[in-house]
Motif scaffolding. Structure first.
Motif, PDB file in Angstrom:
ATOM      1  N   ILE A 228       0.864  -1.180   0.000  1.00  0.00           N
ATOM      2  CA  ILE A 228       0.000   0.000   0.000  1.00  0.00           C
ATOM      3  C   ILE A 228       0.896   1.224   0.000  1.00  0.00           C
ATOM      4  O   ILE A 228       1.666   1.443   0.939  1.00  0.00           O
ATOM      5  N   VAL A 229       0.812   2.013  -1.057  1.00  0.00           N
ATOM      6  CA  VAL A 229       1.712   3.147  -1.210  1.00  0.00           C
ATOM      7  C   VAL A 229       1.033   4.480  -0.949  1.00  0.00           C
ATOM      8  O   VAL A 229       1.704   5.503  -0.795  1.00  0.00           O
ATOM      9  N   ASP A 230      -0.296   4.479  -0.889  1.00  0.00           N
ATOM     10  CA  ASP A 230      -1.002   5.736  -0.616  1.00  0.00           C
ATOM     11  C   ASP A 230      -2.453   5.430  -0.320  1.00  0.00           C
ATOM     12  O   ASP A 230      -2.942   4.320  -0.591  1.00  0.00           O
ATOM     13  N   GLN A 231      -3.156   6.396   0.229  1.00  0.00           N
ATOM     14  CA  GLN A 231      -4.594   6.310   0.411  1.00  0.00           C
ATOM     15  C   GLN A 231      -5.175   7.702   0.360  1.00  0.00           C
ATOM     16  O   GLN A 231      -4.515   8.697   0.675  1.00  0.00           O
ATOM     17  N   LEU A 232      -6.411   7.764  -0.104  1.00  0.00           N
ATOM     18  CA  LEU A 232      -7.121   9.034  -0.189  1.00  0.00           C
ATOM     19  C   LEU A 232      -8.483   8.892   0.462  1.00  0.00           C
ATOM     20  O   LEU A 232      -9.145   7.869   0.279  1.00  0.00           O
ATOM     21  N   PRO A 233      -8.927   9.913   1.229  1.00  0.00           N
ATOM     22  CA  PRO A 233     -10.337   9.919   1.649  1.00  0.00           C
ATOM     23  C   PRO A 233     -11.210  10.152   0.431  1.00  0.00           C
ATOM     24  O   PRO A 233     -10.700  10.453  -0.660  1.00  0.00           O
ATOM     25  N   ARG A 234     -12.503  10.006   0.580  1.00  0.00           N
ATOM     26  CA  ARG A 234     -13.425  10.076  -0.559  1.00  0.00           C
ATOM     27  C   ARG A 234     -13.103  11.258  -1.460  1.00  0.00           C
ATOM     28  O   ARG A 234     -13.029  12.405  -1.003  1.00  0.00           O
ATOM     29  N   GLN A 235     -12.901  10.954  -2.737  1.00  0.00           N
ATOM     30  CA  GLN A 235     -12.451  11.944  -3.702  1.00  0.00           C
ATOM     31  C   GLN A 235     -13.224  11.819  -4.996  1.00  0.00           C
ATOM     32  O   GLN A 235     -13.913  10.827  -5.241  1.00  0.00           O
ATOM     33  N   SER A 236     -13.076  12.824  -5.853  1.00  0.00           N
ATOM     34  CA  SER A 236     -13.682  12.764  -7.185  1.00  0.00           C
ATOM     35  C   SER A 236     -12.937  11.751  -8.039  1.00  0.00           C
ATOM     36  O   SER A 236     -11.773  11.403  -7.779  1.00  0.00           O
ATOM     37  N   ALA A 237     -13.624  11.276  -9.078  1.00  0.00           N
ATOM     38  CA  ALA A 237     -12.989  10.342 -10.003  1.00  0.00           C
ATOM     39  C   ALA A 237     -11.754  10.968 -10.644  1.00  0.00           C
ATOM     40  O   ALA A 237     -10.750  10.287 -10.868  1.00  0.00           O
ATOM     41  N   GLU A 238     -11.808  12.259 -10.923  1.00  0.00           N
ATOM     42  CA  GLU A 238     -10.681  12.937 -11.560  1.00  0.00           C
ATOM     43  C   GLU A 238      -9.454  12.943 -10.646  1.00  0.00           C
ATOM     44  O   GLU A 238      -8.331  12.699 -11.099  1.00  0.00           O
ATOM     45  N   ARG A 239      -9.658  13.208  -9.369  1.00  0.00           N
ATOM     46  CA  ARG A 239      -8.536  13.221  -8.422  1.00  0.00           C
ATOM     47  C   ARG A 239      -7.942  11.822  -8.259  1.00  0.00           C
ATOM     48  O   ARG A 239      -6.723  11.655  -8.167  1.00  0.00           O
ATOM     49  N   ILE A 240      -8.812  10.812  -8.231  1.00  0.00           N
ATOM     50  CA  ILE A 240      -8.336   9.433  -8.106  1.00  0.00           C
ATOM     51  C   ILE A 240      -7.547   9.029  -9.352  1.00  0.00           C
ATOM     52  O   ILE A 240      -6.478   8.416  -9.251  1.00  0.00           O
ATOM     53  N   ALA A 241      -8.057   9.385 -10.529  1.00  0.00           N
ATOM     54  CA  ALA A 241      -7.345   9.066 -11.773  1.00  0.00           C
ATOM     55  C   ALA A 241      -5.993   9.760 -11.818  1.00  0.00           C
ATOM     56  O   ALA A 241      -4.999   9.181 -12.277  1.00  0.00           O
ATOM     57  N   GLU A 242      -5.946  10.987 -11.325  1.00  0.00           N
ATOM     58  CA  GLU A 242      -4.675  11.720 -11.291  1.00  0.00           C
ATOM     59  C   GLU A 242      -3.660  10.991 -10.412  1.00  0.00           C
ATOM     60  O   GLU A 242      -2.491  10.845 -10.779  1.00  0.00           O
ATOM     61  N   ARG A 243      -4.143  10.507  -9.244  1.00  0.00           N
ATOM     62  CA  ARG A 243      -3.216   9.786  -8.363  1.00  0.00           C
ATOM     63  C   ARG A 243      -2.775   8.463  -9.004  1.00  0.00           C
ATOM     64  O   ARG A 243      -1.602   8.071  -8.898  1.00  0.00           O
ATOM     65  N   MET A 244      -3.697   7.805  -9.693  1.00  0.00           N
ATOM     66  CA  MET A 244      -3.353   6.559 -10.371  1.00  0.00           C
ATOM     67  C   MET A 244      -2.301   6.776 -11.453  1.00  0.00           C
ATOM     68  O   MET A 244      -1.488   5.887 -11.739  1.00  0.00           O
TER      69      MET A 244
END
Length: 250
Positions: A228-244
């Motif tokens: 596990i290299v990171d985690q995010l609290p509930r986020q928009s799809a765009e923010r999650i895609a950016e992190r991916m």
């Protein structure tokens, strides 16, 4: 935080330093490399990562479908890694719910019989009010005597959700639950899942490659190379895609 700092009684699922290795010596593949994670009761967690990052292995070990090479897996107060196969089968049948991409419904059974199947396998009595409650929780509006083959993909996945929820499991595990659905139907099913989790205070762990699906979760965990290299609290799809995108997939 989804870290292994709370007691087992405050979490539905907990993994402590879980490792899963396939093969030996120079050919060994470390699918999970010391993963520690906690799923609080009533939480909805998504797991994302590049292909081969260990997402499915994490789900399989957390749910008791596979045994870790080392480390502990706790479902409530039960240490799954130390159980014999018969006891592990019983726990999977009675305390765990599964939802897969392919629905895995039995066409020889009606909708009602598919939903009630985990109760029958566990030799638990039930009445139609229980089935009705679960059907309403997943917002399924079809005749219960209908066969799955007569339903749309979205309706079939709602039947699968109801089946996973009918035993009121300690945790529900979902493997790409919207992967076979078109975008509009997928969003409808995800909304149903989110509301069912909230109404029932149901703990859920979902593996997905889709940032839109992950945006419905309370927390998104990112895996890379079995860690596990990171985690995010509930986020928009765009923010999650950016992190991916920084993990090499997007």
């Amino acid at each position: 935080m989804h870290t292994a700092t709370k007691t087992a009684t405050s979490s539905a699922v907990r993994l402590d330093e879980v490792r899963k290795t396939y093969g030996r010596g120079s050919a060994a593949v470390h699918a999970l490399d010391g993963v520690s994670v906690e799923l609080p009761v009533g939480s909805f967690t998504a797991v994302m990562g590049p292909s081969g990052s260990g997402k499915s292995t994490l789900l399989h070990c957390a749910s008791g479908l596979d045994r870790p090479t080392s480390g502990r897996v706790l479902l409530g107060d039960a240490d799954l890694a130390g159980l014999k196969e018969s006891a592990l089968t019983k726990i999977r049948r009675e305390r765990v719910g599964f939802v897969f991409q392919a629905y895995n419904l039995l066409d020889a059974l009606t909708v009602e019989q598919n939903i009630a199947l985990p109760l029958r396998l566990a030799d638990r009595s039930y009445d139609r009010r229980l089935i009705g409650d679960v059907v309403r929780s997943v917002e399924l509006d079809v005749p219960l005597d209908r066969r799955p083959a007569a339903l749309s993909g979205g309706q079939q996945q709602r039947v699968a959700l109801a089946r996973a929820l009918v035993t009121r499991p300690d945790a529900m595990f979902l493997d790409e639950p919207t992967g076979a659905l078109d975008t509009r139907t997928a969003r409808t099913v995800l909304g149903v899942l989110r509301r069912a989790v909230d109404r029932l205070q149901q703990t859920a762990l979902m593996v997905t490659h889709d940032p839109v699906a992950a945006s419905y979760a309370d927390t998104v965990l990112f895996l890379a190379d079995g860690r596990i290299v990171d985690q995010l609290p509930r986020q928009s799809a765009e923010r999650i895609a950016e992190r991916m995108s920084h993990l090499g997939e997007w």
